[in-house]
Enzyme design. Structure first.
Site: not given
Ligand SMILES: NC(=O)c1ccc[n+]([C@@H]2O[C@H](COP(=O)([O-])OP(=O)(O)OC[C@H]3O[C@@H](n4cnc5c(N)ncnc54)[C@H](OP(=O)(O)O)[C@@H]3O)[C@@H](O)[C@H]2O)c1
Length: 271
Positions: A155
């Site tokens: 990651y």
């Molecule tokens: N939440 C945190 O604490 C945090 C902190 C720092 C950065 N981020 C970043 O924020 C972004 C969003 O994360 P989140 O926390 O909202 O995660 P999440 O709740 O797991 O949501 C991820 C979303 O991305 C989609 N996704 C995953 N893999 C995919 C793929 N191969 N192709 C298309 N869609 C895909 C998922 O849908 P499907 O599973 O249906 O594909 C889901 O809609 C990420 O880039 C993450 O690294 C999050």
């Protein structure tokens, strides 16, 4: 400028919009009058998203951002549907939790393919229209893209790659009036930890953090959208994370030990 004036009638592509931060971005963008396109791998989650915003201009498409053919179909359909793209938010991402000694290296490949190559495929296809409309490209990164985190080597690597490429892209586009932003949420309520891959590349289906104590996805999304309006270069949404980034620059050895203390208990990875 107000968020509502800025986003009105803009076509915004948010990858991975069916859950978490992506879904919160979409909710806020719809309230601001934007037209949205999003993708995800799971059809049911996309259908649920549509039913949550029944009247909205929301185009959903089943595509895995790490699959170049599916991404091509997605962007062809967006351009057919809306005729242009103003803003691309490369949000789709997955995490992992496994130390190097036990991990199947396929986990690293999968995380890199989605978090890094996925953003490249989408940007390559959106760029001509974004250039025409002098729009924005926003890459959602992480504190893990500035400071390597244990148990999340793949990651961190994917987000370091994203950060480096974002700088290259911004510099290439400096005279083209395209805004390129890196947004780094801190720990934010979402499904990312439940969906994180374990050593065998399966979703770990638990969160090692107390999700209720984290920033809400809605608050995180609103900060990101305000930063787009202001055309910020970098957005770091976590004071502790910001301190860690600076301490790592000045005292990297001490930061190694502090990060270890945060993630381990009795020499066992607990977060
Ligand atoms: N939440 C945190 O604490 C945090 C902190 C720092 C950065 N981020 C970043 O924020 C972004 C969003 O994360 P989140 O926390 O909202 O995660 P999440 O709740 O797991 O949501 C991820 C979303 O991305 C989609 N996704 C995953 N893999 C995919 C793929 N191969 N192709 C298309 N869609 C895909 C998922 O849908 P499907 O599973 O249906 O594909 C889901 O809609 C990420 O880039 C993450 O690294 C999050």
């Amino acid at each position: 400028m107000q968020k509502e004036d800025f986003f009105l009638n803009k076509v915004v592509v948010v990858t991975g919009g069916s859950e978490g931060i992506g879904k919160a971005l979409i909710g806020s963008l719809i309230n601001s009058g934007a037209k949205i396109a999003t993708c995800g791998r799971n059809h049911q989650k996309l259908e649920k998203l549509k039913s949550d915003f029944p009247e909205a201009p929301l185009f959903t498409f089943n595509a895995d951002v790490s699959n170049q053919d599916e991404v091509k179909n997605f962007f062809d359909c967006i351009l057919n549907h809306y005729g242009k793209i103003d803003i691309l938010i490369n949000n789709a991402g997955i995490s992992m939790r496994a130390e190097m000694q036990e991990v199947d290296v396929e986990v690293y490949k999968k995380v890199m393919d989605i978090n890094f190559m996925g953003a490249i495929y989408c940007t390559k296809l959106a760029l001509p229209s974004i250039l025409e409309n002098r729009g924005s490209i926003v890459n959602i990164s992480s504190i893990a893209g500035f400071r390597g985190l244990p148990g999340r080597g793949g990651y961190s690597a994917s987000k370091f790659a994203l950060n480096g490429w974002t700088e290259s892209l911004r510099t290439e586009l400096i005279k083209k009036q395209v805004h390129v932003m890196l947004a780094c949420p801190g720990f934010t309520q979402s499904n990312i930890r439940n969906n994180a891959l374990n050593h065998a590349a399966e979703a770990q289906q638990e969160s090692p953090l107390n999700e209720e104590q984290l920033m809400s996805a809605e608050t995180c999304a609103n900060h990101i959208l305000k930063a787009i309006v202001r055309k910020k270069r970098t957005l770091i949404l976590d004071t502790q994370g910001l301190k860690t980034i600076w301490l790592n620059k000045i005292l990297p050895g001490l930061t190694d030990r502090l990060v270890y203390r945060f993630f381990y208990k009795n020499d066992r990875l607990i977060k």
